[in-house]
Design an enzyme around this catalytic site. Sequence first.
Site, PDB file in Angstrom:
ATOM      1  N   LYS A  22     -15.387  15.049 -49.792  1.00  0.00           N
ATOM      2  CA  LYS A  22     -16.643  14.819 -50.513  1.00  0.00           C
ATOM      3  C   LYS A  22     -16.541  15.305 -51.958  1.00  0.00           C
ATOM      4  CE  LYS A  22     -20.084  17.847 -50.130  1.00  0.00           C
ATOM      5  NZ  LYS A  22     -20.765  18.220 -51.401  1.00  0.00           N
ATOM      6  N   ASN A  23     -16.029  16.518 -52.141  1.00  0.00           N
ATOM      7  CA  ASN A  23     -15.996  17.106 -53.481  1.00  0.00           C
ATOM      8  C   ASN A  23     -14.988  16.441 -54.409  1.00  0.00           C
ATOM      9  OD1 ASN A  23     -17.998  18.893 -52.769  1.00  0.00           O
ATOM     10  ND2 ASN A  23     -16.603  20.571 -52.304  1.00  0.00           N
ATOM     11  N   CYS A 116     -31.208  25.476 -56.613  1.00  0.00           N
ATOM     12  CA  CYS A 116     -30.229  25.280 -55.536  1.00  0.00           C
ATOM     13  C   CYS A 116     -30.406  26.412 -54.542  1.00  0.00           C
ATOM     14  CB  CYS A 116     -28.817  25.283 -56.101  1.00  0.00           C
ATOM     15  SG  CYS A 116     -27.553  25.092 -54.830  1.00  0.00           S
ATOM     16  N   ARG A 121     -26.997  27.645 -60.619  1.00  0.00           N
ATOM     17  CA  ARG A 121     -25.765  26.916 -60.938  1.00  0.00           C
ATOM     18  C   ARG A 121     -25.983  26.216 -62.282  1.00  0.00           C
ATOM     19  NH1 ARG A 121     -24.575  23.890 -55.224  1.00  0.00           N
ATOM     20  NH2 ARG A 121     -22.508  23.574 -56.076  1.00  0.00           N
ATOM     21  N   ASP A 305     -16.961  27.979 -50.281  1.00  0.00           N
ATOM     22  CA  ASP A 305     -17.436  26.974 -49.324  1.00  0.00           C
ATOM     23  C   ASP A 305     -16.935  27.221 -47.904  1.00  0.00           C
ATOM     24  OD1 ASP A 305     -18.960  25.617 -51.114  1.00  0.00           O
ATOM     25  OD2 ASP A 305     -17.642  23.882 -51.329  1.00  0.00           O
ATOM     26  N   ARG A 397     -24.341  15.863 -45.091  1.00  0.00           N
ATOM     27  CA  ARG A 397     -23.916  15.799 -46.486  1.00  0.00           C
ATOM     28  C   ARG A 397     -22.413  16.058 -46.635  1.00  0.00           C
ATOM     29  NH1 ARG A 397     -25.674  19.854 -49.595  1.00  0.00           N
ATOM     30  NH2 ARG A 397     -24.726  18.699 -51.318  1.00  0.00           N
TER      31      ARG A 397
END
Length: 418
Positions: A22-23, A116, A121, A305, A397
């Site tokens: 995803k990133n 967030c 951020r 993460d 997500r």
Amino acid sequence: MQTLIIEGGHKLKGTVKISGAKNAALPLMCACLLTAEPLVLENVPELTDMQTLCDVLGSLGVVSDLSGTTLRLQAQTIHNTRASYELVSKMRASVLVLGPLLARFGHAEVSLPGGCAIGARPIDVLLDGLRALGATIELENGYVHARVNGRLKGAELYLPKPAVTGTENLMMAATLAEGTTTISNAAREPEVVDLANCLNKMGAKITGAGTSVITIEGVDALNGTTHTVMNDRIEAGTYLLMAAMAGDGIMVEGAVSGDNQALLTLMKQAGVRMDKTEKGIFVHGGNGYTAVDVTTNPYPGFATDLQAQMMAFLTQANGTSIVKETVYENRFMHVPELNRMGARLTDEGHCVRVAGNARLIGADVMATDLRASASLVMAGLIAKGTTTVHRVYHLHRGYERLTEKLTGLGARISAGNE
């Protein structure tokens, strides 16, 4: 709203295949704005974040077509350079359109991404970098108004911190700038390298990606290309920890050891037995492991993460661990939820003390963010009884077909509604 219902206590076994990252896919999708020619991305994961960004790009005029895991994007006719709050507020990564729009069209209007759940951020690193490249930046009514007369100009940039999104945005902007740009103290994540590789295939001239200094020699125009998105190192790390915690022999297919070296080092220190193969990493599982201390840091340090998942893993270790978070100031919201299940976690500010050998019991728990959700699923897999995880839209997500993959390993997990 959907929930996940997990019947704990069933050992997992078999093979789980890692999806595209995803990133990595998100900035790669935004790279389509740098050219009128088609950009074709392969190994794209099926996640809600992908659809959200497709909606953002579509609002600008990008035509997209998804067939399986192949996404075709073409920004030939951009009729709008304004990314609205209604779309950007759904996903912070939408701000990645700012640099490419400004570089190619000379102007962009992008909503500030807002708050967030895991902490502040700010995008100051990005805005200061764009100013150094010659852009005029104004903040008005919650929007970034960016404009440049002619082309952006190459410059020497120093980032006060190695922000990933900032590095990626500035790197994309600099590809079409006049002259040479250097980004010092750049983010070194593999996703940055994947983006640089794709941009170079599009005709950019980027060197140094993966190091702290990236050099971009600007070109007049970029072309389209076909690029395969790297595998998701965070998904891989999650399944590696899950395999050690709840598995009895699991092959994590597609896991790349070099992308998760900090995690693998800690798992080895804890006594987890693993074998690297051509297919991926095999985790033996089935044995006890010992406590280790963890500190999150930018890559190549231990990924923030993976912090929540590591904490769930450490609840079953022999001994006491300290988990220190240095990247975000509010990333311990999973602590009270894990404690509801019987974990013995003590929040000490930027650190959490984890007492191991906790006897977890199923409970109703609330997912607060993407990675916290994964930690609750991990706890549910080994807990006695049934765990119901609420607000699992967070999981959709970042984890493709999570229920299907876990069921394939022997988990008793199903979707529910509340």
